[in-house]
Scaffold this motif. Structure first.
Motif, mmCIF file in Angstrom:
data_model
loop_
_atom_site.group_PDB
_atom_site.id
_atom_site.type_symbol
_atom_site.label_atom_id
_atom_site.label_comp_id
_atom_site.label_asym_id
_atom_site.label_seq_id
_atom_site.Cartn_x
_atom_site.Cartn_y
_atom_site.Cartn_z
ATOM 1 N N ASP A 11 -98.618 19.058 -32.560
ATOM 2 C CA ASP A 11 -97.190 19.364 -32.599
ATOM 3 C C ASP A 11 -96.818 20.571 -31.742
ATOM 4 O O ASP A 11 -95.670 21.023 -31.771
ATOM 5 N N ALA A 12 -97.768 21.075 -30.990
ATOM 6 C CA ALA A 12 -97.464 22.220 -30.124
ATOM 7 C C ALA A 12 -96.581 21.784 -28.959
ATOM 8 O O ALA A 12 -96.685 20.662 -28.459
ATOM 9 N N PHE A 13 -95.711 22.675 -28.519
ATOM 10 C CA PHE A 13 -94.921 22.446 -27.313
ATOM 11 C C PHE A 13 -95.667 23.064 -26.131
ATOM 12 O O PHE A 13 -96.137 24.200 -26.217
ATOM 13 N N LEU A 14 -95.758 22.322 -25.042
ATOM 14 C CA LEU A 14 -96.587 22.734 -23.916
ATOM 15 C C LEU A 14 -95.753 23.022 -22.677
ATOM 16 O O LEU A 14 -94.825 22.278 -22.346
ATOM 17 N N TYR A 15 -96.103 24.089 -21.977
ATOM 18 C CA TYR A 15 -95.667 24.319 -20.605
ATOM 19 C C TYR A 15 -96.884 24.149 -19.708
ATOM 20 O O TYR A 15 -97.967 24.663 -20.018
ATOM 21 N N ALA A 16 -96.735 23.442 -18.596
ATOM 22 C CA ALA A 16 -97.811 23.321 -17.610
ATOM 23 C C ALA A 16 -97.394 24.096 -16.365
ATOM 24 O O ALA A 16 -96.364 23.795 -15.751
ATOM 25 N N LEU A 17 -98.170 25.104 -16.010
ATOM 26 C CA LEU A 17 -97.868 25.935 -14.850
ATOM 27 C C LEU A 17 -98.877 25.631 -13.750
ATOM 28 O O LEU A 17 -100.089 25.760 -13.954
ATOM 29 N N LYS A 18 -98.388 25.230 -12.596
ATOM 30 C CA LYS A 18 -99.262 24.799 -11.500
ATOM 31 C C LYS A 18 -99.590 25.993 -10.606
ATOM 32 O O LYS A 18 -98.699 26.553 -9.945
ATOM 33 N N VAL A 19 -100.864 26.392 -10.602
ATOM 34 C CA VAL A 19 -101.293 27.502 -9.759
ATOM 35 C C VAL A 19 -102.227 27.045 -8.640
ATOM 36 O O VAL A 19 -102.507 27.818 -7.729
ATOM 37 N N ASP A 50 -96.843 31.546 -27.130
ATOM 38 C CA ASP A 50 -97.760 32.037 -28.169
ATOM 39 C C ASP A 50 -99.206 32.085 -27.699
ATOM 40 O O ASP A 50 -99.966 32.982 -28.089
ATOM 41 N N VAL A 51 -99.600 31.108 -26.887
ATOM 42 C CA VAL A 51 -100.992 30.987 -26.443
ATOM 43 C C VAL A 51 -100.999 30.629 -24.967
ATOM 44 O O VAL A 51 -100.224 29.771 -24.528
ATOM 45 N N GLY A 313 -105.987 25.250 -28.708
ATOM 46 C CA GLY A 313 -105.362 24.483 -29.779
ATOM 47 C C GLY A 313 -105.636 25.075 -31.144
ATOM 48 O O GLY A 313 -104.741 25.137 -32.001
ATOM 49 N N VAL A 314 -106.872 25.528 -31.366
ATOM 50 C CA VAL A 314 -107.202 26.167 -32.649
ATOM 51 C C VAL A 314 -106.390 27.447 -32.823
ATOM 52 O O VAL A 314 -105.856 27.725 -33.908
ATOM 53 N N ALA A 315 -106.265 28.223 -31.746
ATOM 54 C CA ALA A 315 -105.462 29.451 -31.820
ATOM 55 C C ALA A 315 -104.007 29.133 -32.168
ATOM 56 O O ALA A 315 -103.371 29.865 -32.943
ATOM 57 N N ALA A 316 -103.477 28.038 -31.602
ATOM 58 C CA ALA A 316 -102.099 27.643 -31.914
ATOM 59 C C ALA A 316 -101.944 27.283 -33.389
ATOM 60 O O ALA A 316 -100.949 27.649 -34.034
ATOM 61 N N LEU A 317 -102.930 26.583 -33.936
ATOM 62 C CA LEU A 317 -102.887 26.236 -35.358
ATOM 63 C C LEU A 317 -102.873 27.490 -36.233
ATOM 64 O O LEU A 317 -102.123 27.578 -37.215
#
Length: 465
Positions: A11-19, A50-51, A313-317
């Protein structure tokens, strides 16, 4: 709909940053961290992510703690972001662990096996499956007769230009070519199969182990398989097989046992002071994940880049379940509850850190132990001994998040050789008050008269409190 797992934190919301571009290096890591601190660009960083997961890095992390990327990681952490980074894929060499995972507060992640792999497959005899690694993509299922090129002429098993003179002109037309690895390039073998009218090529290893193929210069659908699987098909050929597209996958039991450190996973410690990195291990071998730009397709990769997102993912939880915890406490929960890898070589602290992450245990622990600030581990790093003996004391802080007192035994254990070293806690039992904290001192003593003249493999001490 296509059989993909839900992920660690679904259920986390994700941003993908292209480097990165399609290949090569990047100098945009700090730009991405800065963007993550202020996603809407209004100058207010209270809405930071958050992460941060960084599946990237460079081997032999910098020998300077003032490296700009490390400063950026520390600044993000101080603002409340939990930073996870891959330890690198350079193998079992001391000090090769990568940056920016060597930052104090970043959680540096090594890679381990799961005992399984998810992969596209070759189907034969109605229901038997062999996994393959993609070389050139199969965009649709190809069903055709598999032909062992080794039966087509003198020394044609290798299928290089110099040894296919005796190949029957139409023997591969409309067929799938089964070819042994060796001597010439994969592209040459694949192109030769295409020249003789094959619709696909399967190349099997000429030694033990899995392998990927560099297929630049060829376009015919092609995959690679284990030597043992190649010999099975060789013994049955000619036979009809179906080779599914990359998105048509199933799960196989791997030849590698579970909870074993990946051969490629980088060893610590970090360079500028020899303190502990990597710090945690997560599944990173034959991990099936989204294939960028493919729509609904996936791809199986190995690397600490596949391990780090599991820990993110564990950190987000934990961030969601324990909103009042500091980044140090989250990092401690993940490290404190980790599980030793299965075999002794894998369980070496410089390879696995605290061990393989246990998501459930990390999320549900009621007491956490924090050693050195930001690092969380008790890490002395390199010690320059100028006297016959050396002594130093470090402090572990224990936090109890329950409404009842917790009584804990305190034990220290070396998992390396320990000649000349002792690690002694200030008490063998401690009471951590309800919703409170307490400390335990740990004393390291070295007797240089007991140290070996040549350290060899015993150049570092490690273990657990």
């Amino acid at each position: 709909d296509v059989g993909f797992g839900s992920g660690v934190a679904p259920d986390a919301f994700l941003y993908a940053l292209k480097v990165f571009g399609a290949a090569g290096s990047t100098n945009l890591v700090m730009d991405a961290i800065e963007w993550a601190m202020d996603p809407n660009g209004d100058g207010d960083i209270s809405d930071h992510v958050d992460v941060i997961n960084m599946s990237l890095g460079s081997d032999f992390g910098p020998n300077d703690e003032n490296d700009p990327e490390l400063i950026a990681v520390e600044a993000a952490t101080e603002a409340g972001v939990f930073v996870v980074a891959s330890a690198g894929n350079a193998g079992d060499s001391s000090y090769i662990v990568g940056a920016p995972s060597v930052s104090d507060s970043a959680l540096s992640v090594a890679a381990s096996t799961t005992g399984f792999s998810t992969a596209p497959f070759i189907l034969y005899d109605t229901d038997k499956k062999i996994p393959y690694t993609v070389g050139n993509p199969f965009t649709a299922t190809i069903t055709a007769e598999l032909v062992d090129v080794g039966t087509l002429g003198a020394d044609s098993t290798l299928f290089c230009d110099a040894n296919i003179n005796d190949v029957v002109a139409d023997a591969l037309y409309g067929k799938i070519a089964l070819i042994s690895r060796g001597v010439c390039s994969f592209a040459e073998k694949i192109n030769n199969a295409e020249d003789f009218g094959a619709v696909a090529a399967i190349i099997y290893n000429n030694t033990d182990g899995a392998f990927g193929m560099i297929t630049d210069g060829s376009t015919l659908p092609a995959g690679s398989i284990l030597k043992s699987d190649g010999l099975i098909l060789k013994g049955l050929a000619p036979l009809t097989v179906s080779v599914g597209p990359d998105s048509n996958v199933t799960t196989f039991v791997s030849d590698d046992p579970p909870d074993t450190i990946a051969d490629f996973s980088s060893r610590g410690p970090r360079g500028f002071d020899s303190k502990l990195k990597p710090e945690i291990t997560a599944p990173g071998v034959a991990i099936f994940a989204a294939n960028m730009g493919s729509g609904v397709q996936g791809v199986s990769y190995s690397g600490t880049s596949m391990a780090a997102p599991h820990v993110a993912g564990v950190a987000a939880l934990i961030k969601q379940a324990r909103p009042g915890w500091t980044n140090e406490q989250i990092k401690a929960a993940i490290m404190n509850t980790a599980v030793d890898l299965a075999d002794p070589k894998s369980a070496q602290v410089p390879r696995q850190g605290a061990g393989r992450v246990d998501a459930y245990a990390a999320l549900n622990t009621d007491v956490v132990a924090v050693g050195d600030p930001k690092l969380v581990s008790l890490s002395w790093g390199v010690i320059e001994v100028t006297e016959a003996t050396y002594e130093d004391v470090k402090t572990v802080t224990l936090y109890n998040f329950t409404g009842v007192d917790k009584t804990l035994d305190v034990v220290t254990v070396f998992t390396s050789e320990s000649d000349g070293a002792t690690l002694t806690p200030s008490t063998t039992q401690v009471i951590v008050p309800a919703l409170g904290s307490t400390t335990v001192d740990v004393t390291l003593e070295l007797d240089t008269t007991l140290l070996p003249l040549s350290f060899g493999d015993m150049e570092e001490y490690y273990g657990y409190v």
